[in-house]
Design a protein around this motif. Structure first.
Motif, short mmCIF file in Angstrom:
data_model
loop_
_atom_site.label_atom_id
_atom_site.label_comp_id
_atom_site.label_asym_id
_atom_site.label_seq_id
_atom_site.Cartn_x
_atom_site.Cartn_y
_atom_site.Cartn_z
N ALA A 1 -5.24 5.98 -2.72
CA ALA A 1 -4.42 4.92 -3.31
C ALA A 1 -4.03 3.89 -2.27
O ALA A 1 -4.03 2.69 -2.53
N PHE A 2 -3.71 4.36 -1.07
CA PHE A 2 -3.31 3.45 0.02
C PHE A 2 -4.46 2.53 0.40
O PHE A 2 -4.31 1.30 0.46
N ILE A 3 -5.65 3.10 0.63
CA ILE A 3 -6.79 2.29 1.07
C ILE A 3 -7.23 1.35 -0.05
O ILE A 3 -7.59 0.19 0.21
N GLY A 4 -7.21 1.83 -1.29
CA GLY A 4 -7.62 0.98 -2.40
C GLY A 4 -6.74 -0.25 -2.56
O GLY A 4 -7.25 -1.36 -2.79
N SER A 5 -5.43 -0.08 -2.41
CA SER A 5 -4.52 -1.22 -2.55
C SER A 5 -4.48 -2.05 -1.28
O SER A 5 -4.21 -3.26 -1.33
N TYR A 6 -4.74 -1.45 -0.13
CA TYR A 6 -4.73 -2.18 1.14
C TYR A 6 -5.82 -3.23 1.20
O TYR A 6 -5.63 -4.33 1.72
N GLY A 7 -6.99 -2.91 0.67
CA GLY A 7 -8.10 -3.85 0.71
C GLY A 7 -8.31 -4.62 -0.58
O GLY A 7 -9.30 -5.35 -0.70
N GLU A 8 -7.40 -4.48 -1.55
CA GLU A 8 -7.57 -5.16 -2.84
C GLU A 8 -7.41 -6.66 -2.67
O GLU A 8 -6.47 -7.13 -2.03
N PHE A 9 -8.35 -7.44 -3.24
CA PHE A 9 -8.34 -8.89 -3.03
C PHE A 9 -8.09 -9.69 -4.30
O PHE A 9 -7.27 -10.60 -4.31
N MET A 10 -8.79 -9.35 -5.39
CA MET A 10 -8.76 -10.21 -6.56
C MET A 10 -7.36 -10.33 -7.16
O MET A 10 -6.87 -11.44 -7.41
N SER B 1 0.82 -1.21 0.00
CA SER B 1 0.00 0.00 0.00
C SER B 1 0.85 1.26 0.00
O SER B 1 0.57 2.21 -0.74
N LEU B 2 1.90 1.29 0.82
CA LEU B 2 2.76 2.47 0.85
C LEU B 2 3.51 2.64 -0.47
O LEU B 2 3.65 3.78 -0.96
N SER B 3 3.98 1.55 -1.03
CA SER B 3 4.68 1.63 -2.32
C SER B 3 3.73 2.10 -3.42
O SER B 3 4.09 2.94 -4.26
N THR B 4 2.50 1.57 -3.40
CA THR B 4 1.50 1.99 -4.39
C THR B 4 1.19 3.47 -4.26
O THR B 4 1.13 4.20 -5.27
N ALA B 5 0.98 3.94 -3.03
CA ALA B 5 0.66 5.35 -2.82
C ALA B 5 1.79 6.26 -3.27
O ALA B 5 1.56 7.29 -3.92
N ASN C 1 -1.66 -2.04 -9.07
CA ASN C 1 -2.41 -1.14 -8.19
C ASN C 1 -2.08 0.32 -8.46
O ASN C 1 -2.93 1.20 -8.27
N VAL C 2 -0.85 0.60 -8.86
CA VAL C 2 -0.49 1.97 -9.23
C VAL C 2 -1.36 2.45 -10.39
O VAL C 2 -1.92 3.54 -10.37
#
Length: 283
Positions: free
Chosen positions: A208-217, A83-87, A151-152
């Motif tokens: 961006a952080f929250i979106g990648s933190y909870g990403e599942f698929m 998540s941090l890297s994505t953000a 995720n980026v």
């Protein structure tokens, strides 16, 4: 009656607003409260009837099992790294793109922003297969970068839109003064625009952080069941299947996964609100 309504119009509007806020809050919080209550129940009591909202004998056994026996700290760390890297990478890409759209003069800049948003409307389920094939070809499967890079791209459209709206509100006189001092466009961006747009960048980074933190698929597909690179959503699913739907453990894992995000939002909520409302104008 009509005169009374006219005199108390503001009070009625405020009461209706509070009522609507209360209903929405309860609608959002009741499932979370139920999950938290289930996480405190002794194993097996979550199936008892009649259903109780709060356990008679609360216990932290589920949290101990999740942390010690199931190794929950590893996927938690993986989720933070991803998540941090994505953000961070999302802000690098979206901030420069938003600066070009909002502050530079060229044809079709509004159309380019709209085209970027059209790309964001493509459902991830449509792109998951080609993403898997591409990551396999470049040898990134079963690794954390396999989750960071897609995720980026998922996060860039929304972040670019938010930052472009934020940049558009900054006075043009600031750039004119910087040009008089001899700054080039990229220097203006680094030394003038970025320091003034930190609240907007923080808000975009949080999305961006929250979106990648909870990403599942995506995380479920590219990790291929390797425990060392699993993120929190995948880890919760895997140990729920492995231990036959132990709902107290699943609930404890969900609560532990939510706590860091809730803490971050509560601490930095003023920055998030400021970043969102500052750019809340018609572009």
């Amino acid at each position: 009656m009509k005169e009374w309504l006219q005199r108390n119009n503001k009070i009625i509007d405020r009461g209706l607003s509070l009522l609507a806020t209360l209903v929405i809050t309860l609608f959002c919080m009741i499932p979370l409260l139920w999950v938290f209550s289930t996480s405190l129940k002794p194993m097996g009591t979550e199936y008892l009837k009649p259903v109780t909202l709060w356990p008679q004998e609360p216990t932290l056994d589920a949290y101990r099992a999740v942390i010690r026996e199931l190794g929950f700290l590893t996927p938690l760390l993986n989720s933070f790294i991803v998540s941090l890297s994505t953000a961070a990478l999302c802000l690098v890409v979206s901030s420069t793109a938003a600066y070009a759209v909002a502050r530079l003069r060229f044809r079709y800049k509004i159309q380019s922003l709209m085209l970027l948003q059209l790309g964001a409307m493509i459902p991830p389920v449509v792109t998951i297969a080609p993403t898997f094939v591409l990551l396999k070809e470049i040898g990134l499967l079963k690794s954390l970068p396999a989750m960071v890079i897609p995720n980026v791209f998922y996060s860039v459209p929304l972040a670019t839109w938010l930052l472009a709206s934020y940049y558009a509100e900054l006075p043009w006189e600031l750039e004119d003064a910087a040009k008089v001092d001899g700054y080039k466009p990229f220097q203006i961006f680094l030394r003038v625009i970025i320091p003034l747009s930190l609240p907007g960048m923080f808000a975009a980074g949080m999305f961006a952080f929250i979106g990648s933190y909870g990403e599942f698929m995506l995380a479920s597909v590219v990790t291929l069941g390797i425990e060392d690179v699993q993120t929190i959503p995948v880890a919760i699913q895997n140990f729920s299947f492995a231990f036959r739907q132990q709902w107290t453990w699943i609930s404890a894992g969900i609560v532990l996964a939510l706590l860091p995000v809730v803490g971050i939002v509560l601490v930095f909520q003023r920055w998030v609100i400021r970043g969102l409302t500052a750019g809340a104008v018609k572009y």
